[in-house]
Design a protein around this motif. Structure first.
Motif, short mmCIF file in Angstrom:
data_model
loop_
_atom_site.label_atom_id
_atom_site.label_comp_id
_atom_site.label_asym_id
_atom_site.label_seq_id
_atom_site.Cartn_x
_atom_site.Cartn_y
_atom_site.Cartn_z
N LYS A 1 2.17 -3.13 -5.92
CA LYS A 1 3.16 -3.81 -5.09
C LYS A 1 3.51 -5.13 -5.78
O LYS A 1 3.85 -5.10 -6.96
CB LYS A 1 2.62 -4.00 -3.68
CG LYS A 1 1.25 -4.67 -3.63
CD LYS A 1 0.74 -4.77 -2.20
CE LYS A 1 -0.49 -5.66 -2.14
NZ LYS A 1 -0.21 -7.06 -2.46
N ARG B 1 4.31 7.61 3.13
CA ARG B 1 4.28 6.14 3.04
C ARG B 1 4.93 5.50 4.27
O ARG B 1 4.43 4.52 4.82
CB ARG B 1 5.00 5.69 1.76
CG ARG B 1 4.89 4.18 1.50
CD ARG B 1 3.45 3.83 1.15
NE ARG B 1 3.28 2.38 1.01
CZ ARG B 1 2.88 1.59 2.00
NH1 ARG B 1 2.61 2.08 3.20
NH2 ARG B 1 2.73 0.29 1.79
N ASP B 2 6.07 6.04 4.68
CA ASP B 2 6.76 5.50 5.85
C ASP B 2 5.92 5.63 7.11
O ASP B 2 5.91 4.73 7.96
CB ASP B 2 8.09 6.21 6.06
CG ASP B 2 9.13 5.86 5.02
OD1 ASP B 2 8.91 4.91 4.24
OD2 ASP B 2 10.17 6.54 4.97
N ARG C 1 3.40 2.91 7.06
CA ARG C 1 4.03 1.58 7.12
C ARG C 1 4.71 1.30 8.46
O ARG C 1 4.62 0.20 9.00
CB ARG C 1 5.05 1.45 5.98
CG ARG C 1 5.90 0.18 6.00
CD ARG C 1 5.05 -1.03 5.74
NE ARG C 1 5.84 -2.25 5.76
CZ ARG C 1 6.13 -2.95 6.85
NH1 ARG C 1 5.69 -2.54 8.04
NH2 ARG C 1 6.85 -4.05 6.80
N GLY D 1 0.66 -2.99 6.14
CA GLY D 1 1.32 -2.22 5.09
C GLY D 1 0.84 -2.52 3.69
O GLY D 1 0.80 -1.63 2.83
N TYR D 2 0.43 -3.77 3.44
CA TYR D 2 0.07 -4.13 2.06
C TYR D 2 -1.25 -3.49 1.62
O TYR D 2 -1.55 -3.43 0.43
CB TYR D 2 -0.02 -5.65 1.92
CG TYR D 2 -1.35 -6.26 2.32
CD1 TYR D 2 -2.34 -6.49 1.37
CD2 TYR D 2 -1.61 -6.59 3.64
CE1 TYR D 2 -3.56 -7.04 1.73
CE2 TYR D 2 -2.82 -7.13 4.01
CZ TYR D 2 -3.80 -7.35 3.05
OH TYR D 2 -5.00 -7.90 3.41
N GLN E 1 -2.08 -0.29 2.01
CA GLN E 1 -2.03 1.17 2.00
C GLN E 1 -1.63 1.78 0.66
O GLN E 1 -2.27 2.73 0.18
CB GLN E 1 -1.04 1.62 3.07
CG GLN E 1 -1.42 1.15 4.46
CD GLN E 1 -0.25 1.16 5.43
OE1 GLN E 1 0.91 1.31 5.04
NE2 GLN E 1 -0.55 0.99 6.71
N PHE F 1 4.76 -0.51 -2.62
CA PHE F 1 5.96 -0.89 -1.88
C PHE F 1 7.19 -0.11 -2.36
O PHE F 1 8.21 -0.11 -1.70
CB PHE F 1 6.25 -2.38 -2.07
CG PHE F 1 5.33 -3.31 -1.34
CD1 PHE F 1 4.39 -2.86 -0.44
CD2 PHE F 1 5.41 -4.68 -1.57
CE1 PHE F 1 3.54 -3.73 0.22
CE2 PHE F 1 4.57 -5.57 -0.90
CZ PHE F 1 3.65 -5.10 -0.01
N ILE G 1 8.79 2.92 -0.21
CA ILE G 1 9.06 2.73 1.22
C ILE G 1 10.56 2.83 1.46
O ILE G 1 11.36 2.24 0.74
CB ILE G 1 8.54 1.36 1.68
CG1 ILE G 1 7.03 1.28 1.54
CG2 ILE G 1 8.94 1.09 3.13
CD1 ILE G 1 6.46 -0.09 1.87
#
Length: 506
Positions: free
Chosen positions: A181, A373-374, A377, A405-406, A408, A411, A414
């Motif tokens: 990320k 991912r979504d 998040r 979220g950070y 998992q 970025f 997403i």
């Protein structure tokens, strides 16, 4: 995977989830995947994602593996059971797993994590970071995934830059999956744009503390305010953007990002740091910095100017909204990359996991499959969020999703929300790619022989930090006193051992 196919699939699967819910034990047994949500649209998957999912599909459809993932956040979601059933159906089809995410609250995380690790409580994946990673590896908590990550999850291994794997390496072995990320670190001056424009401040060309002095003086005198508020943590960008502290947690020791000699130095005795500390001392004396900085625990919501880690779009998406104004940003120092910046978020496989291959396949999906991912998040599709016709995410702001979220995964896969008119993650990726790597990136300092000295020096640092890093005291005399105490506590032993290991490694 084409969107028309997905729409038909979702409609069929909606019936299956209702049936599954009514049957005892259905969530643990194989069957037709449940609905991926109440909405009929979801992000279109790329060809590479399809390939990954085909390669990692369960070879035996009768065997469903249950994985437990511990992470930190604002506690368990209210709709967790529905969310889990929804995601399990998708994961079952893709890789033959069901997922149990245990979200521990921030206030309980340190104690809970320590208990899990020390008692060998069963789990498969655990979020961790640089503060505990090395120690947990040393006690055998995490699995060596050096070869397995390449064979079980090749897309994941190839997706994350090689340098980042190097940052997770200890003793030549990989024990964690870094979260790709904002894995580099960039500091920014953040300005209230209205005030900056009012006083003709050329913020685009302000990149050092000295550059900012005139502008901050204008704000102080023109608005009768304290324009640069600090807390007792001080301005850590001064040393963090210049020296890699090689994981010791003591900013007083480090290796410069500039130059290839890999020399361990006493950071606060270096001229570049002394000059910056001299500037904030001047700011404090002239009233640019608040007089209670050394004791202030939290920043106010509004500050006319401050320095923060992030990326340019954060001025619009985060910093400005948090202040209640329009904000603008200009970079302070260079973008840097070190073990510490990469290890801000890692996920590790338990050394006792019965299915480390499946755990890695799950992390592969998190980092390559936008739908998975979504879900992590944003929450449950059709409840916490819905997909729009163009594949964006519409978030229900009345239903806060508590997972962090950070912790998992990346970025960069997403889905954008329907409120975003710009992909800020492109900025983050570009910063990562242009970052200045530490000359000791990938070096893991074995601190065992100097652990007591490090602990003692850290206690000394924490005593001096509030006043030194806020400009409250004269930096030269304070640093002299602090370093005398540290050297009496074994600082030079730490430096010598670190240099010995670096010389041997390179």
């Amino acid at each position: 995977m084409k969107k028309n196919y997905l729409k038909k699939t979702v409609a069929l699967l909606a019936t299956a989830v209702l049936t599954c819910t009514a049957l005892a034990g259905c969530g643990s047994s194989p069957g037709t995947p449940a609905s991926t949500g109440t909405s009929e649209s979801k992000p279109q998957e790329s060809a590479s994602q399809e390939g990954t999912q085909e390669q990692t599909s369960a070879s035996d459809p009768q065997e469903i593996v249950d994985l437990v993932w511990y992470s930190v956040g604002n506690g368990m979601p209210d709709n967790y059971d529905a969310w889990k059933a929804n995601l399990d159906a998708y994961l079952e089809k893709k890789i033959g797993v069901h997922l149990d995410v245990q979200v521990v609250s921030w206030s309980d995380w340190d104690g809970r994590r320590n208990t899990i690790v020390s008692t060998n409580e069963p789990y498969d994946i655990m979020f961790t970071n640089l503060g505990t990673y090395s120690n947990d590896v040393s006690i055998g908590a995490f699995a060596d995934i050096t070869e397995l990550v390449k064979s079980a999850s090749p897309e994941l291994y190839n997706f994350i830059p090689e340098d980042y794997w190097g940052a997770t390496t200890i003793g030549g072995k990989i024990y964690g999956v870094p979260t790709y990320k904002d894995s580099s670190s960039t500091q920014y001056f953040v300005w209230d744009k209205e005030l900056a424009d009012k006083y003709g401040i050329d913020y685009d060309n302000i990149h050092t503390l000295a550059d900012a002095t005139e502008a901050l003086t204008k704000l102080k005198e023109g608005e009768n305010i304290t324009p640069f508020i600090l807390t007792n943590m001080g301005l850590d960008a001064i040393y963090g953007s210049r020296y890699d502290n090689i994981g010791t947690g003591i900013p007083a020791l480090g290796v410069s990002y500039y130059g290839e000699e890999r020399k361990v130095v006493a950071v606060f005795e270096q001229q570049d740091v002394l000059e910056e500390l001299g500037v904030i001392r001047q700011w404090y004396q002239s009233g640019i910095i608040n007089k209670d900085a050394a004791t202030l625990a939290e920043n106010p919501n509004y500050r006319a100017c401050f320095i923060a880690q992030g990326w340019p779009y954060a001025a619009k998406s985060t910093w400005g909204p948090n202040m209640g104004v329009e904000a603008v940003a200009s970079q302070y120092g260079d973008t840097v990359l070190s073990n510490d910046t990469v290890l801000g978020s890692i996920n590790c496989i338990s050394a006792s996991s019965a299915h480390p291959d499946k755990a890695l396949q799950l992390l592969q999906l998190v980092n390559t499959d936008s739908y998975v991912r979504d879900a992590l998040r944003f929450g449950l599709e059709g409840d916490n969020f819905t997909y729009t016709e163009d594949g964006r995410v519409h978030v229900d702001k009345d239903k806060v999703w508590p997972m962090a979220g950070y912790t998992q995964g990346t970025f960069f896969n997403i889905s954008l929300t329907d409120e975003e008119d710009y992909n800020q993650w492109d900025e983050v990726k570009a910063l990562n790619e242009q970052a200045k790597p530490s000359p000791v990136l990938g070096f893991a300092f074995d601190m065992e022989s100097v652990r007591d000295q490090i602990s003692s020096c850290n206690e000394i640092w924490l005593r001096y930090r509030p006043e030194l890093m806020t400009g409250t005291v004269d930096p030269e005399t304070t640093i002299a006193a602090m370093m005398n105490e540290m050297r009496a506590a074994g600082f030079d032993d730490i430096m010598a051992e670190a240099q010995r290991q670096i010389d041997a490694a390179f």
